[in-house]
Design a protein around this motif. Structure first.
Motif, short mmCIF file in Angstrom:
data_model
loop_
_atom_site.label_atom_id
_atom_site.label_comp_id
_atom_site.label_asym_id
_atom_site.label_seq_id
_atom_site.Cartn_x
_atom_site.Cartn_y
_atom_site.Cartn_z
N HIS A 134 0.80 -1.23 0.00
CA HIS A 134 0.00 0.00 0.00
C HIS A 134 0.83 1.28 0.00
CE1 HIS A 134 -3.35 -2.68 0.45
NE2 HIS A 134 -2.77 -3.22 1.49
N TYR A 135 1.95 1.23 -0.70
CA TYR A 135 2.77 2.42 -0.94
C TYR A 135 2.85 2.65 -2.44
CZ TYR A 135 4.17 2.52 3.91
OH TYR A 135 4.15 2.62 5.29
N THR A 136 3.10 3.89 -2.82
CA THR A 136 3.20 4.24 -4.23
C THR A 136 4.58 4.83 -4.51
OG1 THR A 136 0.85 4.73 -4.34
CG2 THR A 136 2.21 5.63 -6.10
N LEU A 137 5.22 4.32 -5.54
CA LEU A 137 6.48 4.88 -6.02
C LEU A 137 6.15 5.84 -7.15
CD1 LEU A 137 9.58 4.98 -6.11
CD2 LEU A 137 9.49 3.07 -7.72
N TRP A 138 6.51 7.10 -6.98
CA TRP A 138 6.25 8.15 -7.95
C TRP A 138 7.54 8.53 -8.66
CZ3 TRP A 138 1.35 9.90 -8.63
CH2 TRP A 138 0.42 9.60 -7.63
N THR A 139 7.44 8.89 -9.92
CA THR A 139 8.57 9.48 -10.64
C THR A 139 8.10 10.79 -11.25
OG1 THR A 139 8.05 8.21 -12.65
CG2 THR A 139 9.70 7.27 -11.16
N TYR A 140 9.06 11.61 -11.60
CA TYR A 140 8.72 12.88 -12.25
C TYR A 140 9.77 13.21 -13.30
CZ TYR A 140 12.12 14.88 -8.96
OH TYR A 140 13.25 15.14 -8.23
N GLY A 168 4.72 22.15 -9.49
CA GLY A 168 5.36 22.05 -10.80
C GLY A 168 5.99 20.70 -11.08
N PHE A 169 5.77 19.72 -10.19
CA PHE A 169 6.23 18.36 -10.45
C PHE A 169 5.24 17.71 -11.42
CE2 PHE A 169 8.30 18.70 -6.28
CZ PHE A 169 9.52 18.09 -6.52
N HIS A 170 5.74 17.16 -12.51
CA HIS A 170 4.90 16.39 -13.44
C HIS A 170 5.10 14.92 -13.08
CE1 HIS A 170 4.06 20.02 -15.64
NE2 HIS A 170 5.35 20.29 -15.62
N VAL A 171 4.26 14.43 -12.16
CA VAL A 171 4.46 13.11 -11.58
C VAL A 171 3.63 12.05 -12.28
CG1 VAL A 171 5.02 13.96 -9.28
CG2 VAL A 171 2.65 13.45 -9.83
N ARG A 172 4.09 10.83 -12.12
CA ARG A 172 3.34 9.65 -12.53
C ARG A 172 3.81 8.49 -11.68
NH1 ARG A 172 4.26 6.71 -17.81
NH2 ARG A 172 3.78 5.02 -16.44
N THR A 173 3.02 7.45 -11.63
CA THR A 173 3.42 6.27 -10.88
C THR A 173 4.32 5.40 -11.75
OG1 THR A 173 1.43 5.11 -11.57
CG2 THR A 173 1.33 6.28 -9.47
N GLY A 174 5.29 4.77 -11.14
CA GLY A 174 6.21 3.91 -11.88
C GLY A 174 7.18 4.72 -12.73
N ALA A 175 7.79 4.04 -13.70
CA ALA A 175 8.83 4.66 -14.54
C ALA A 175 8.23 5.53 -15.61
CB ALA A 175 9.69 3.57 -15.18
N LEU A 176 8.99 6.54 -16.00
CA LEU A 176 8.59 7.42 -17.10
C LEU A 176 8.81 6.75 -18.43
CD1 LEU A 176 10.06 10.80 -15.89
CD2 LEU A 176 7.69 10.11 -15.90
#
Length: 176
Positions: A134-140, A168-176
């Motif tokens: 139940h944790y999320t790894l975010w990348t930007y 101003g972070f353009h985030v998403r879950t997992g790898a870009l």
């Protein structure tokens, strides 16, 4: 009098023209909320990082860069795409803050494994393993050949999207 709704300007009438708004204070407040999200249950760490961030912001620094520098290897990561060993090391350290261990699917210290490993694929493995808890790894986006991000509780996903976007972070879950 009837006016048309403009979705790009939906806060235009939120404050009076003569309202005394302190944009720096507002930015600091959002940065503080971000730091609380990436440091769950560790307000002391968030406060330490906030002090670093405030100094950079006071000097006119970019909020994304100020926060990236403040959280690097404490609550976040920034790793070149050619450094799978560095990514494994930092994500193992960050996951340990939550009492978690990432199963990389192979011996992460094995030279053959590291030679074949690609940073984006490892980020996705870490994302999947952290979601199990139940944790999320975010990348930007970094604008470089690097992966950068942080870990939050899964229940804070929507809050993180809003706060990160405001900074101003353009985030998403997992790898870009």
């Amino acid at each position: 009098m009837h006016s048309e709704y403009d979705p790009d300007d939906n806060f235009a009438r939120s404050f009076h023209d003569d309202a005394d708004l302190d944009e720096d204070a507002a930015q600091e407040a959002v940065a503080w909320q971000f730091l609380l999200l990436v440091n769950p249950d560790d307000e002391d760490a968030a406060m330490e990082q906030f002090a670093r961030c405030r100094e950079a912001l006071a000097d006119g620094g970019d909020p994304v860069q100020a926060l990236r520098d403040a959280i690097d290897w404490r609550a976040g990561f920034h790793v070149e795409e050619s450094d799978p060993a560095g990514l494994i090391e930092v994500l193992d350290e960050l996951a340990a803050r939550f009492g978690l261990r990432i199963d990389w699917g192979d011996d992460a210290d094995d030279d053959d494994f590291l030679e074949r490993a690609e940073v984006p694929a490892l980020v996705n493995v870490a994302f999947d393993r952290l979601r199990e808890h139940h944790y999320t790894l975010w990348t930007y986006e970094t604008g470089e050949h690097a992966q950068a991000g942080f870990i939050t509780r899964q229940r804070d996903d929507e809050a993180l999207r809003m706060v990160a976007g405001a900074l101003g972070f353009h985030v998403r879950t997992g790898a870009l």
